[in-house]
Design an enzyme around this catalytic site. Structure first.
Site, PDB file in Angstrom:
ATOM      1  N   LYS A 125       0.850  -1.194   0.000  1.00  0.00           N
ATOM      2  CA  LYS A 125       0.000   0.000   0.000  1.00  0.00           C
ATOM      3  C   LYS A 125       0.879   1.234   0.000  1.00  0.00           C
ATOM      4  O   LYS A 125       1.812   1.338   0.804  1.00  0.00           O
ATOM      5  CB  LYS A 125      -0.884   0.003   1.258  1.00  0.00           C
TER       6      LYS A 125
ATOM      7  N   GLN B 200       7.284   4.242   3.794  1.00  0.00           N
ATOM      8  CA  GLN B 200       5.887   3.808   3.770  1.00  0.00           C
ATOM      9  C   GLN B 200       5.702   2.502   4.549  1.00  0.00           C
ATOM     10  O   GLN B 200       4.691   2.302   5.217  1.00  0.00           O
ATOM     11  CB  GLN B 200       5.432   3.618   2.314  1.00  0.00           C
TER      12      GLN B 200
ATOM     13  N   LYS C   8       5.538   3.439   8.169  1.00  0.00           N
ATOM     14  CA  LYS C   8       4.334   4.260   8.363  1.00  0.00           C
ATOM     15  C   LYS C   8       3.082   3.382   8.368  1.00  0.00           C
ATOM     16  O   LYS C   8       2.228   3.489   9.239  1.00  0.00           O
ATOM     17  CB  LYS C   8       4.245   5.276   7.217  1.00  0.00           C
TER      18      LYS C   8
ATOM     19  N   LYS D 198       5.546   2.049  -3.019  1.00  0.00           N
ATOM     20  CA  LYS D 198       5.446   3.392  -3.609  1.00  0.00           C
ATOM     21  C   LYS D 198       5.681   3.248  -5.097  1.00  0.00           C
ATOM     22  O   LYS D 198       6.314   2.286  -5.540  1.00  0.00           O
ATOM     23  CB  LYS D 198       6.526   4.311  -3.012  1.00  0.00           C
TER      24      LYS D 198
ATOM     25  N   GLY E  19      -2.848   8.063  -4.470  1.00  0.00           N
ATOM     26  CA  GLY E  19      -2.179   9.257  -4.979  1.00  0.00           C
ATOM     27  C   GLY E  19      -1.017   9.669  -4.106  1.00  0.00           C
ATOM     28  O   GLY E  19      -0.823   9.176  -2.991  1.00  0.00           O
ATOM     29  N   ASP E  20      -0.211  10.569  -4.614  1.00  0.00           N
ATOM     30  CA  ASP E  20       0.837  11.267  -3.879  1.00  0.00           C
ATOM     31  C   ASP E  20       1.002  12.577  -4.654  1.00  0.00           C
ATOM     32  O   ASP E  20       0.064  12.996  -5.348  1.00  0.00           O
ATOM     33  CB  ASP E  20       2.128  10.421  -3.847  1.00  0.00           C
TER      34      ASP E  20
ATOM     35  N   THR F 259      -4.883  13.334   5.455  1.00  0.00           N
ATOM     36  CA  THR F 259      -3.479  13.540   5.817  1.00  0.00           C
ATOM     37  C   THR F 259      -3.337  14.793   6.680  1.00  0.00           C
ATOM     38  O   THR F 259      -2.681  14.778   7.727  1.00  0.00           O
ATOM     39  CB  THR F 259      -2.592  13.623   4.562  1.00  0.00           C
TER      40      THR F 259
ATOM     41  N   ASN G  40      -2.811  19.627  -1.259  1.00  0.00           N
ATOM     42  CA  ASN G  40      -3.875  18.897  -0.565  1.00  0.00           C
ATOM     43  C   ASN G  40      -3.615  18.739   0.931  1.00  0.00           C
ATOM     44  O   ASN G  40      -4.515  18.918   1.750  1.00  0.00           O
ATOM     45  CB  ASN G  40      -4.025  17.526  -1.241  1.00  0.00           C
TER      46      ASN G  40
ATOM     47  N   SER H  73      -6.952   5.535   3.691  1.00  0.00           N
ATOM     48  CA  SER H  73      -6.937   4.688   2.496  1.00  0.00           C
ATOM     49  C   SER H  73      -7.270   3.241   2.868  1.00  0.00           C
ATOM     50  O   SER H  73      -8.017   2.559   2.164  1.00  0.00           O
ATOM     51  CB  SER H  73      -5.555   4.728   1.832  1.00  0.00           C
TER      52      SER H  73
HETATM   53  O1  2IT Z   1       2.697   9.157   1.553  1.00  0.00           O
HETATM   54  C1  2IT Z   1       1.598   8.581   1.703  1.00  0.00           C
HETATM   55  O2  2IT Z   1       1.332   7.976   2.738  1.00  0.00           O
HETATM   56  C2  2IT Z   1       0.639   8.636   0.606  1.00  0.00           C
HETATM   57  N1  2IT Z   1       0.943   9.204  -0.434  1.00  0.00           N
HETATM   58  C3  2IT Z   1      -0.717   7.995   0.739  1.00  0.00           C
HETATM   59  C4  2IT Z   1      -0.648   6.537   0.442  1.00  0.00           C
HETATM   60  C5  2IT Z   1      -1.976   5.847   0.419  1.00  0.00           C
HETATM   61  O3  2IT Z   1      -1.984   4.645   0.087  1.00  0.00           O
HETATM   62  O4  2IT Z   1      -3.006   6.458   0.715  1.00  0.00           O
END
Ligand code: 2IT
Length: 452
Positions: A90, A111, A114, A126, A165-166, A210, A241, A384
């Site tokens: 993810k 990630q 996290k 990612k 997204g990112d 976020t 965002n 997410s």
């Molecule tokens: O940096 C991040 O945690 C994101 N871009 C969101 C990743 C997600 O799967 O929602």
């Protein structure tokens, strides 16, 4: 630092010498794991750290698309499936001209920890491309997204890998990506990508998550210090965002965000971005595609500082700093200004916004509290994961329900990070604590599943 840790760090550096951002995050994370590795000699025998720093899979692919002049264009696409021990991979997709493998690996490594911190069953990944949606027509963005997904679709799926997204990938891009996936596969597949629009499986609160999550985390820090957000003046960078979500929640809770920044400089609004008009204007600025924060200064008649970052303001103007724009936004010289200003709270939001030397320097400041991005910005990926739950249940939860879950996840991330640091005698060290708590969960899952 143990011999084992040192050896893995040196080997990783030798092996990835041309990937500076990736090495930066590996060094930051591994260094803070020293007491954990000391306490777990069993990790060395099964090469746990060596396995953890090596992505399970790196996918790199060609993306060919036609521009509006009928000319074919070629970009490079990536998906790094970093660690799937805890759940389906993810993590977001970043579309920006400077994207390269080093950047995607750094983001994927971050990630992984996290996602573990959210306590939800998601692994780390990612992806992205060196394609920049800025300045492209809508039709070009659509054709690019379709071409990108035409390759990516075979590598993802609801039990395998769920992108999102990112930077450069917002609701529009997610829509086009999902549409192409659906066209190829011919099935909903539990939505397969998160951050979708509300009419087709998106979650309420995901756009805000976020930023809201970062403010909920900040609230936990303030509570720990017997302090409150009421009346606090916050300097943030960025105006996208994430910044928008922070501004909205801070205004709601009685604080005020006083700066925004862009590639052109920063604005200082002493009254704060507290009115609906100002908050809505952030969306307009972003959607204009101009990528200029000076537009805000022109519209609301506040000072604009060309080519500068908002890290030089003193504690007469700012109480809390939240870098929310991009990686390596705060260098040692800025860190020195921040430390000298007497500002107490430094709350990272963007992924790795602080260089390692600057972060080390800030952590040494006894009057300051530093919170790390992999904990602070985890609310985005957490919601997410809640979108994935809703999609698999074929339900849409109410905004209040998602928001309440987000709040409790952020509190849990703060508390478990603080507890992990305490456990190793580090005091209230949220940076080390997040690394340790995230690492421990991934390590436990990998140990339980055997070596492969
Ligand atoms: O940096 C991040 O945690 C994101 N871009 C969101 C990743 C997600 O799967 O929602």
């Amino acid at each position: 630092m143990s011999k084992y840790l040192e050896r893995v760090l040196e080997a990783t550096k030798a092996k990835n010498a041309n990937e500076p951002e990736f090495l930066q995050t590996v060094e930051e994370v591994l260094t803070s794991l020293a007491p954990v590795i000391e306490a777990h000699p069993e990790y060395e025998k099964v090469a746990l750290l060596e396995r953890m720093v090596e992505p399970e899979r790196v996918i790199e692919f060609r993306v060919t698309w036609m521009d509006d002049n009928g000319q074919w264009q070629v970009n490079r696409g990536y998906r790094v499936q970093y660690n799937g021990a805890i759940g389906p991979y993810k993590g977001g997709l970043r579309f920006q001209s400077n994207v390269n493998l080093s950047m995607i690996k750094f983001l994927g490594f971050e990630q992984t920890f996290k996602d573990a911190l959210t306590t939800l069953p998601i692994g780390g990944a990612k992806g992205g491309s060196d394609f920049d949606p800025a300045g492209k027509s809508d039709a070009e963005v659509m054709r690019f997204c379709q071409a990108f997904m035409t390759e990516l679709y075979r590598h993802i799926g609801p039990d395998v890998d769920v992108p999102a997204g990112d930077m450069g990938v917002g609701a529009r891009e997610v829509g086009y990506l999902y549409g192409q996936y659906r066209r190829i596969v011919g099935a909903f597949k539990n939505g397969v990508i998160t951050g979708k629009g509300l009419p087709f499986g998106g979650s309420l609160i995901r756009p805000e998550a976020t930023g809201y999550g970062a403010v909920y985390y900040l609230n936990e820090v303030l509570k720990h210090e017997n302090d409150s957000i009421e009346g606090k003046r916050i300097a943030i960078s960025g105006f996208g965002n994430v910044a928008w979500g922070i501004v909205k929640k801070v205004a709601e809770l009685g604080g005020k965000v006083v700066t925004l920044s862009g590639p052109d400089g920063y604005i200082y609004d002493a009254d704060g971005l507290v009115t609906e008009e100002k908050i809505d204007y952030m969306l307009e600025m972003r959607n204009s595609g101009r990528n200029k924060v000076q537009d805000y200064a022109d519209k609301f008649g506040v000072p604009f500082f060309a080519g500068e970052k908002p890290w030089g303001l003193g504690s007469d103007k700012v109480d809390i700093i939240m870098p929310s724009a991009m990686q390596n936004d705060v260098h040692l010289d800025s860190a020195k200004k921040i430390a000298a200003s007497g500002i107490k709270y430094y709350i990272e939001v963007a992924n790795m916004p602080t260089t390692n030397d600057a972060l080390e320097f800030l952590k040494e400041q006894k009057h300051m509290i530093i919170a790390p991005s992999k904990a602070v910005n985890a609310g985005g990926v957490a919601v997410s994961a809640l979108e994935m739950s809703q999609n698999s249940e074929r339900l849409v939860w109410e905004a209040e329900e998602v928001d309440a879950k987000l709040k409790s996840i952020m509190k849990n991330i703060h508390d478990s990070s603080a507890a992990a640091a305490e456990r190793y005698g580090l005091g209230y060290d949220l940076v080390a604590g997040a690394n340790i708590a995230g690492f421990q969960k991934v390590a436990d899952a990998m140990m339980a599943q055997g070596v492969f």
